[in-house]
Design a protein around this motif. Structure first.
Motif, PDB file in Angstrom:
ATOM      1  N   PRO A   1       0.812  -1.224   0.000  1.00 58.95           N
ATOM      2  CA  PRO A   1       0.000   0.000   0.000  1.00 58.95           C
ATOM      3  C   PRO A   1       0.844   1.272   0.000  1.00 58.95           C
ATOM      4  O   PRO A   1       0.515   2.242  -0.694  1.00 58.95           O
ATOM      5  CB  PRO A   1      -0.823  -0.125   1.292  1.00 58.95           C
ATOM      6  CG  PRO A   1      -0.884  -1.584   1.566  1.00 58.95           C
ATOM      7  CD  PRO A   1       0.441  -2.117   1.129  1.00 58.95           C
TER       8      PRO A   1
ATOM      9  N   GLY B   1      -1.966   7.481 -11.383  1.00 58.21           N
ATOM     10  CA  GLY B   1      -1.771   8.836 -10.879  1.00 58.21           C
ATOM     11  C   GLY B   1      -1.690   9.848 -12.003  1.00 58.21           C
ATOM     12  O   GLY B   1      -2.264  10.951 -11.911  1.00 58.21           O
TER      13      GLY B   1
ATOM     14  N   LEU C   1       1.603   6.542  -7.012  1.00 61.38           N
ATOM     15  CA  LEU C   1       0.425   7.298  -7.441  1.00 61.38           C
ATOM     16  C   LEU C   1       0.747   8.795  -7.406  1.00 61.38           C
ATOM     17  O   LEU C   1       0.421   9.541  -8.341  1.00 61.38           O
ATOM     18  CB  LEU C   1      -0.752   6.980  -6.520  1.00 61.38           C
ATOM     19  CG  LEU C   1      -2.117   7.533  -6.950  1.00 61.38           C
ATOM     20  CD1 LEU C   1      -2.685   6.713  -8.102  1.00 61.38           C
ATOM     21  CD2 LEU C   1      -3.097   7.509  -5.765  1.00 61.38           C
ATOM     22  N   ALA C   2       1.406   9.225  -6.332  1.00 65.28           N
ATOM     23  CA  ALA C   2       1.800  10.638  -6.211  1.00 65.28           C
ATOM     24  C   ALA C   2       2.858  11.004  -7.243  1.00 65.28           C
ATOM     25  O   ALA C   2       2.848  12.102  -7.806  1.00 65.28           O
ATOM     26  CB  ALA C   2       2.310  10.919  -4.800  1.00 65.28           C
TER      27      ALA C   2
ATOM     28  N   ALA D   1       0.311   2.130 -10.439  1.00 65.52           N
ATOM     29  CA  ALA D   1       0.082   3.316  -9.613  1.00 65.52           C
ATOM     30  C   ALA D   1       0.548   4.576 -10.328  1.00 65.52           C
ATOM     31  O   ALA D   1      -0.142   5.605 -10.314  1.00 65.52           O
ATOM     32  CB  ALA D   1       0.794   3.166  -8.271  1.00 65.52           C
TER      33      ALA D   1
ATOM     34  N   ARG E   1       0.847   4.175  -2.938  1.00 65.51           N
ATOM     35  CA  ARG E   1       0.579   5.599  -2.688  1.00 65.51           C
ATOM     36  C   ARG E   1       1.727   6.467  -3.194  1.00 65.51           C
ATOM     37  O   ARG E   1       1.507   7.552  -3.747  1.00 65.51           O
ATOM     38  CB  ARG E   1       0.337   5.834  -1.196  1.00 65.51           C
ATOM     39  CG  ARG E   1      -0.969   5.256  -0.667  1.00 65.51           C
ATOM     40  CD  ARG E   1      -1.264   5.767   0.731  1.00 65.51           C
ATOM     41  NE  ARG E   1      -0.248   5.352   1.692  1.00 65.51           N
ATOM     42  CZ  ARG E   1      -0.309   4.229   2.402  1.00 65.51           C
ATOM     43  NH1 ARG E   1      -1.337   3.399   2.245  1.00 65.51           N
ATOM     44  NH2 ARG E   1       0.636   3.927   3.278  1.00 65.51           N
ATOM     45  N   GLN E   2       2.959   6.002  -2.980  1.00 64.43           N
ATOM     46  CA  GLN E   2       4.127   6.765  -3.416  1.00 64.43           C
ATOM     47  C   GLN E   2       4.121   6.950  -4.934  1.00 64.43           C
ATOM     48  O   GLN E   2       4.296   8.068  -5.438  1.00 64.43           O
ATOM     49  CB  GLN E   2       5.401   6.053  -2.987  1.00 64.43           C
ATOM     50  CG  GLN E   2       6.675   6.783  -3.409  1.00 64.43           C
ATOM     51  CD  GLN E   2       7.924   5.958  -3.136  1.00 64.43           C
ATOM     52  OE1 GLN E   2       7.884   4.727  -3.116  1.00 64.43           O
ATOM     53  NE2 GLN E   2       9.034   6.641  -2.905  1.00 64.43           N
TER      54      GLN E   2
END
Length: 336
Positions: free
Chosen positions: A228, A322, A235-236, A318, A232-233
Protein backbone atom coordinates in the motif's frame (compact mmCIF):
# COMPACT_ATOMS: atom_id res chain seq x y z
CA UNK A 1 22.16 33.17 -16.48
CA UNK A 2 24.32 34.05 -13.47
CA UNK A 3 28.09 33.81 -13.54
CA UNK A 4 29.89 30.84 -12.00
CA UNK A 5 32.18 32.47 -9.47
CA UNK A 6 33.75 29.50 -7.68
CA UNK A 7 35.69 27.73 -10.40
CA UNK A 8 39.00 28.34 -8.64
CA UNK A 9 37.72 28.36 -5.07
CA UNK A 10 39.28 26.35 -2.26
CA UNK A 11 37.07 24.10 -0.16
CA UNK A 12 37.70 26.17 2.96
CA UNK A 13 36.43 29.30 1.17
CA UNK A 14 33.03 27.82 0.35
CA UNK A 15 29.99 28.52 2.52
CA UNK A 16 27.38 25.76 2.25
CA UNK A 17 23.77 25.47 3.35
CA UNK A 18 22.74 21.85 3.96
CA UNK A 19 19.00 21.27 4.25
CA UNK A 20 17.27 18.14 5.54
CA UNK A 21 13.51 18.30 4.90
CA UNK A 22 11.87 15.67 7.09
CA UNK A 23 8.64 14.35 8.57
CA UNK A 24 8.58 11.71 11.31
CA UNK A 25 12.19 10.58 11.00
CA UNK A 26 12.95 9.89 14.69
CA UNK A 27 14.65 6.60 13.85
CA UNK A 28 17.17 8.14 11.45
CA UNK A 29 17.67 11.83 12.22
CA UNK A 30 20.22 11.52 15.05
CA UNK A 31 22.64 9.14 13.29
CA UNK A 32 22.28 11.18 10.11
CA UNK A 33 23.18 14.44 11.87
CA UNK A 34 26.17 12.81 13.54
CA UNK A 35 27.39 11.45 10.21
CA UNK A 36 27.02 14.82 8.47
CA UNK A 37 28.78 16.56 11.34
CA UNK A 38 31.69 14.09 11.20
CA UNK A 39 32.25 14.68 7.49
CA UNK A 40 32.05 18.48 7.74
CA UNK A 41 35.60 18.81 9.01
CA UNK A 42 36.67 22.44 8.65
CA UNK A 43 34.05 23.24 6.01
CA UNK A 44 31.71 26.18 6.66
CA UNK A 45 28.41 24.31 6.56
CA UNK A 46 25.15 25.28 8.23
CA UNK A 47 22.78 22.34 8.71
CA UNK A 48 19.05 23.14 8.69
CA UNK A 49 16.48 20.50 9.58
CA UNK A 50 13.19 21.65 8.02
CA UNK A 51 10.57 19.68 9.93
CA UNK A 52 7.10 19.38 8.43
CA UNK A 53 5.21 18.79 11.67
CA UNK A 54 6.63 15.50 12.94
CA UNK A 55 4.65 13.77 15.69
CA UNK A 56 7.20 11.09 16.55
CA UNK A 57 9.68 13.20 18.52
CA UNK A 58 11.92 14.22 15.61
CA UNK A 59 12.00 17.94 16.57
CA UNK A 60 12.84 17.09 20.17
CA UNK A 61 15.72 14.88 19.05
CA UNK A 62 17.12 17.67 16.88
CA UNK A 63 16.78 20.19 19.71
CA UNK A 64 18.65 17.88 22.07
CA UNK A 65 21.54 17.64 19.59
CA UNK A 66 21.96 21.39 19.03
CA UNK A 67 24.27 21.87 22.05
CA UNK A 68 26.34 18.89 20.90
CA UNK A 69 26.57 19.53 17.15
CA UNK A 70 27.63 22.97 15.97
CA UNK A 71 25.73 25.00 13.38
CA UNK A 72 22.50 23.02 13.45
CA UNK A 73 19.15 24.81 13.16
CA UNK A 74 15.64 23.38 13.53
CA UNK A 75 13.21 25.12 11.18
CA UNK A 76 9.43 24.69 11.27
CA UNK A 77 8.03 23.95 7.82
CA UNK A 78 4.30 24.79 8.04
CA UNK A 79 3.61 23.68 4.45
CA UNK A 80 4.97 20.22 5.39
CA UNK A 81 6.22 19.18 1.93
CA UNK A 82 9.92 18.98 1.03
CA UNK A 83 9.92 21.60 -1.71
CA UNK A 84 8.47 24.22 0.64
CA UNK A 85 10.89 23.32 3.44
CA UNK A 86 13.93 23.77 1.21
CA UNK A 87 12.63 27.05 -0.21
CA UNK A 88 12.05 28.35 3.31
CA UNK A 89 15.53 27.32 4.45
CA UNK A 90 17.18 29.05 1.49
CA UNK A 91 15.09 32.16 2.08
CA UNK A 92 16.00 32.30 5.79
CA UNK A 93 19.62 31.13 5.72
CA UNK A 94 20.86 31.20 2.13
CA UNK A 95 22.12 34.78 2.05
CA UNK A 96 25.91 34.87 1.69
CA UNK A 97 26.14 31.11 1.12
CA UNK A 98 27.42 29.56 -2.08
CA UNK A 99 25.93 26.09 -2.36
CA UNK A 100 22.80 24.25 -1.29
CA UNK A 101 23.08 20.55 -0.45
CA UNK A 102 19.83 18.62 -0.16
CA UNK A 103 19.80 15.57 2.11
CA UNK A 104 16.92 13.10 2.39
CA UNK A 105 16.35 12.02 5.99
CA UNK A 106 15.22 8.56 4.88
CA UNK A 107 18.46 7.63 3.14
CA UNK A 108 22.15 6.99 3.76
CA UNK A 109 25.30 8.59 2.42
CA UNK A 110 29.02 7.77 2.05
CA UNK A 111 31.42 9.35 4.53
CA UNK A 112 32.81 11.83 1.97
CA UNK A 113 29.47 12.65 0.33
CA UNK A 114 29.33 16.43 0.91
CA UNK A 115 33.01 17.05 0.21
CA UNK A 116 32.79 15.06 -3.04
CA UNK A 117 29.76 17.02 -4.21
CA UNK A 118 31.49 20.33 -3.56
CA UNK A 119 34.68 19.22 -5.26
CA UNK A 120 32.73 18.04 -8.30
CA UNK A 121 30.90 21.39 -8.50
CA UNK A 122 34.25 23.20 -8.44
CA UNK A 123 36.07 20.88 -10.82
CA UNK A 124 33.26 20.69 -13.38
CA UNK A 125 32.09 24.30 -12.97
CA UNK A 126 28.57 22.90 -12.59
CA UNK A 127 25.47 24.73 -11.43
CA UNK A 128 23.93 21.54 -10.09
CA UNK A 129 25.44 18.19 -9.15
CA UNK A 130 23.10 15.19 -9.08
CA UNK A 131 23.79 11.63 -7.95
CA UNK A 132 22.82 8.07 -8.65
CA UNK A 133 20.80 6.02 -6.19
CA UNK A 134 21.59 2.59 -4.83
CA UNK A 135 18.31 1.10 -3.61
CA UNK A 136 18.60 -1.27 -0.65
CA UNK A 137 15.93 -3.19 1.24
CA UNK A 138 15.70 -5.25 4.44
CA UNK A 139 12.41 -7.17 4.72
CA UNK A 140 11.26 -9.48 1.91
CA UNK A 141 8.94 -6.98 0.21
CA UNK A 142 11.42 -4.11 0.58
CA UNK A 143 14.25 -6.23 -0.84
CA UNK A 144 12.07 -7.23 -3.78
CA UNK A 145 11.12 -3.61 -4.39
CA UNK A 146 14.79 -2.65 -4.30
CA UNK A 147 15.50 -5.29 -6.96
CA UNK A 148 12.68 -3.88 -9.09
CA UNK A 149 13.80 -0.27 -8.69
CA UNK A 150 17.39 -1.17 -9.54
CA UNK A 151 16.29 -2.92 -12.75
CA UNK A 152 15.09 -1.56 -16.08
CA UNK A 153 11.72 -3.14 -15.38
CA UNK A 154 11.24 -0.74 -12.49
CA UNK A 155 13.25 2.32 -13.52
CA UNK A 156 12.92 2.28 -17.31
CA UNK A 157 16.62 2.96 -17.71
CA UNK A 158 16.59 6.22 -15.74
CA UNK A 159 20.22 7.30 -15.45
CA UNK A 160 20.11 8.16 -11.76
CA UNK A 161 18.50 4.78 -11.07
CA UNK A 162 20.66 2.77 -13.42
CA UNK A 163 24.19 3.47 -12.27
CA UNK A 164 24.93 6.38 -14.63
CA UNK A 165 27.41 9.11 -13.92
CA UNK A 166 30.23 11.25 -15.21
CA UNK A 167 28.10 13.17 -17.72
CA UNK A 168 25.95 16.25 -18.25
CA UNK A 169 22.25 15.41 -17.88
CA UNK A 170 18.79 16.97 -17.97
CA UNK A 171 17.74 15.50 -14.61
CA UNK A 172 19.00 13.46 -11.69
CA UNK A 173 18.53 12.92 -7.99
CA UNK A 174 19.07 16.33 -6.39
CA UNK A 175 22.19 16.66 -4.28
CA UNK A 176 23.85 20.08 -4.74
CA UNK A 177 23.00 23.40 -6.40
CA UNK A 178 24.56 26.81 -6.55
CA UNK A 179 22.28 29.04 -4.53
CA UNK A 180 22.59 31.74 -7.22
CA UNK A 181 21.16 29.33 -9.79
CA UNK A 182 18.48 28.06 -7.39
CA UNK A 183 17.30 31.62 -6.72
CA UNK A 184 17.62 32.71 -10.34
CA UNK A 185 14.91 30.26 -11.42
CA UNK A 186 12.73 30.82 -8.35
CA UNK A 187 13.58 27.71 -6.33
CA UNK A 188 11.22 24.76 -6.12
CA UNK A 189 7.59 25.13 -7.13
CA UNK A 190 6.11 24.34 -3.73
CA UNK A 191 2.74 23.49 -5.21
CA UNK A 192 4.47 20.21 -6.18
CA UNK A 193 4.54 17.57 -3.45
CA UNK A 194 6.25 15.11 -5.83
CA UNK A 195 8.38 15.48 -8.96
CA UNK A 196 9.47 18.91 -7.77
CA UNK A 197 13.06 17.99 -8.59
CA UNK A 198 12.38 17.22 -12.25
CA UNK A 199 10.27 20.37 -12.53
CA UNK A 200 13.10 22.52 -11.17
CA UNK A 201 15.62 20.80 -13.45
CA UNK A 202 13.45 21.72 -16.43
CA UNK A 203 13.70 25.40 -15.49
CA UNK A 204 17.42 25.17 -14.78
CA UNK A 205 18.08 23.71 -18.23
CA UNK A 206 15.74 26.23 -19.87
CA UNK A 207 17.90 29.02 -18.39
CA UNK A 208 21.10 27.33 -19.62
CA UNK A 209 22.28 26.17 -16.21
CA UNK A 210 24.32 22.97 -16.30
CA UNK A 211 23.53 19.76 -14.40
CA UNK A 212 26.38 17.31 -13.80
CA UNK A 213 25.75 13.72 -12.76
CA UNK A 214 28.73 12.63 -10.73
CA UNK A 215 30.10 9.12 -10.81
CA UNK A 216 32.19 9.74 -7.70
CA UNK A 217 29.50 9.43 -5.05
CA UNK A 218 25.90 8.26 -4.63
CA UNK A 219 23.14 7.94 -2.08
CA UNK A 220 21.52 4.83 -0.62
CA UNK A 221 17.74 4.83 -0.82
CA UNK A 222 15.38 2.63 1.22
CA UNK A 223 12.12 1.86 -0.63
CA UNK A 224 8.68 1.54 0.88
CA UNK A 225 8.28 -1.64 2.91
CA UNK A 226 4.64 -2.46 2.08
CA UNK A 227 2.53 -2.70 -1.05
CA UNK A 228 0.00 0.00 0.00
CA UNK A 229 2.78 2.46 0.82
CA UNK A 230 4.52 1.74 -2.50
CA UNK A 231 1.24 2.22 -4.36
CA UNK A 232 0.58 5.60 -2.69
CA UNK A 233 4.13 6.77 -3.42
CA UNK A 234 3.97 5.97 -7.12
CA UNK A 235 0.42 7.30 -7.44
CA UNK A 236 1.80 10.64 -6.21
CA UNK A 237 4.81 10.34 -8.55
CA UNK A 238 2.47 9.87 -11.51
CA UNK A 239 0.39 12.89 -10.55
CA UNK A 240 3.53 14.98 -10.14
CA UNK A 241 4.87 13.95 -13.55
CA UNK A 242 1.56 14.86 -15.21
CA UNK A 243 1.58 18.30 -13.59
CA UNK A 244 5.16 18.82 -14.67
CA UNK A 245 4.49 17.95 -18.31
CA UNK A 246 1.38 20.10 -18.45
CA UNK A 247 3.06 23.08 -16.78
CA UNK A 248 5.90 23.08 -19.30
CA UNK A 249 3.89 21.77 -22.28
CA UNK A 250 6.39 19.00 -22.85
CA UNK A 251 5.93 15.39 -23.91
CA UNK A 252 6.93 12.31 -21.89
CA UNK A 253 10.05 10.37 -22.77
CA UNK A 254 9.60 6.89 -24.20
CA UNK A 255 10.45 5.22 -20.87
CA UNK A 256 7.64 7.28 -19.30
CA UNK A 257 5.18 6.93 -22.16
CA UNK A 258 5.16 3.12 -22.12
CA UNK A 259 3.93 2.77 -18.49
CA UNK A 260 1.20 5.33 -19.22
CA UNK A 261 -0.69 2.59 -21.04
CA UNK A 262 -0.83 0.32 -17.99
CA UNK A 263 -3.83 1.85 -16.18
CA UNK A 264 -5.98 2.03 -19.35
CA UNK A 265 -4.99 -1.56 -20.18
CA UNK A 266 -5.99 -2.78 -16.71
CA UNK A 267 -9.27 -0.86 -16.77
CA UNK A 268 -9.93 -2.07 -20.32
CA UNK A 269 -9.52 -5.66 -19.14
CA UNK A 270 -12.87 -5.28 -17.34
CA UNK A 271 -14.46 -5.50 -20.76
CA UNK A 272 -13.31 -9.12 -20.87
CA UNK A 273 -16.60 -9.92 -19.17
CA UNK A 274 -18.15 -9.14 -22.54
CA UNK A 275 -15.25 -9.53 -24.96
CA UNK A 276 -12.55 -12.00 -23.96
CA UNK A 277 -9.93 -10.39 -26.18
CA UNK A 278 -10.08 -7.16 -24.12
CA UNK A 279 -7.92 -8.88 -21.50
CA UNK A 280 -5.09 -9.65 -23.93
CA UNK A 281 -3.10 -6.39 -23.44
CA UNK A 282 -3.18 -6.78 -19.66
CA UNK A 283 -2.15 -10.43 -19.90
CA UNK A 284 0.80 -9.47 -22.13
CA UNK A 285 1.93 -6.78 -19.65
CA UNK A 286 1.59 -9.09 -16.64
CA UNK A 287 3.36 -11.92 -18.44
CA UNK A 288 6.22 -9.59 -19.41
CA UNK A 289 6.66 -8.44 -15.80
CA UNK A 290 6.47 -11.94 -14.36
CA UNK A 291 8.79 -13.27 -17.04
CA UNK A 292 11.34 -10.56 -16.27
CA UNK A 293 11.10 -11.45 -12.59
CA UNK A 294 11.86 -15.09 -13.27
CA UNK A 295 14.71 -14.06 -15.55
CA UNK A 296 16.17 -12.12 -12.61
CA UNK A 297 15.79 -15.23 -10.46
CA UNK A 298 17.40 -17.60 -12.95
CA UNK A 299 19.71 -15.40 -15.00
CA UNK A 300 21.01 -13.30 -12.10
CA UNK A 301 20.47 -15.85 -9.35
CA UNK A 302 18.31 -13.39 -7.42
CA UNK A 303 15.70 -15.14 -5.25
CA UNK A 304 13.65 -11.95 -5.01
CA UNK A 305 13.12 -11.75 -8.78
CA UNK A 306 9.56 -13.16 -8.87
CA UNK A 307 8.41 -10.92 -6.02
CA UNK A 308 10.18 -7.97 -7.69
CA UNK A 309 7.84 -8.42 -10.65
CA UNK A 310 4.90 -7.80 -8.29
CA UNK A 311 6.54 -4.62 -6.97
CA UNK A 312 7.16 -3.47 -10.53
CA UNK A 313 3.52 -4.08 -11.48
CA UNK A 314 2.38 -2.03 -8.48
CA UNK A 315 4.73 0.80 -9.49
CA UNK A 316 3.64 0.70 -13.15
CA UNK A 317 -0.08 0.69 -12.38
CA UNK A 318 0.08 3.32 -9.61
CA UNK A 319 2.26 5.68 -11.67
CA UNK A 320 -0.01 5.36 -14.69
CA UNK A 321 -3.18 5.75 -12.60
CA UNK A 322 -1.77 8.84 -10.88
CA UNK A 323 -0.85 10.40 -14.22
CA UNK A 324 -4.31 9.90 -15.71
CA UNK A 325 -6.12 10.95 -12.53
CA UNK A 326 -4.16 14.20 -12.52
CA UNK A 327 -4.99 14.86 -16.17
CA UNK A 328 -8.67 14.23 -15.48
CA UNK A 329 -8.68 16.50 -12.41
CA UNK A 330 -6.93 19.30 -14.31
CA UNK A 331 -9.45 19.05 -17.12
CA UNK A 332 -12.34 19.16 -14.62
CA UNK A 333 -10.89 22.25 -12.91
CA UNK A 334 -10.54 24.02 -16.28
CA UNK A 335 -14.13 23.19 -17.23
CA UNK A 336 -15.39 24.38 -13.83
Amino acid sequence: MVSRSHSNAQMSDIRTLLVIPCLNEAATIAPLLHKLNDQRGDMDMLIVVADGGSQDGTPEIVQSLIPEIRDVVLLDNPKRIQSAGINLAVDRFGEGRDFLIRIDAHGDYPEDYCRTLLQEAIDMDADSVVVGMETVGFGAFQKATAVAQNSKLGNGGSKHRAGGGGEWVDHGHHALMRIEAFRAVGGYDDSFSHNEDAELDFRLRADAFRIWMTAKTYMTYYPRSSAPALFRQYLAYGRGRARNLIKHRSIPKLRQAIPLAVAPVVVGALLALLYWWAAIPMVIWAAACIGYGFWLAVGQNNPYGPLASLSAMIMHFAWSAGFWLELISIRRRRIA
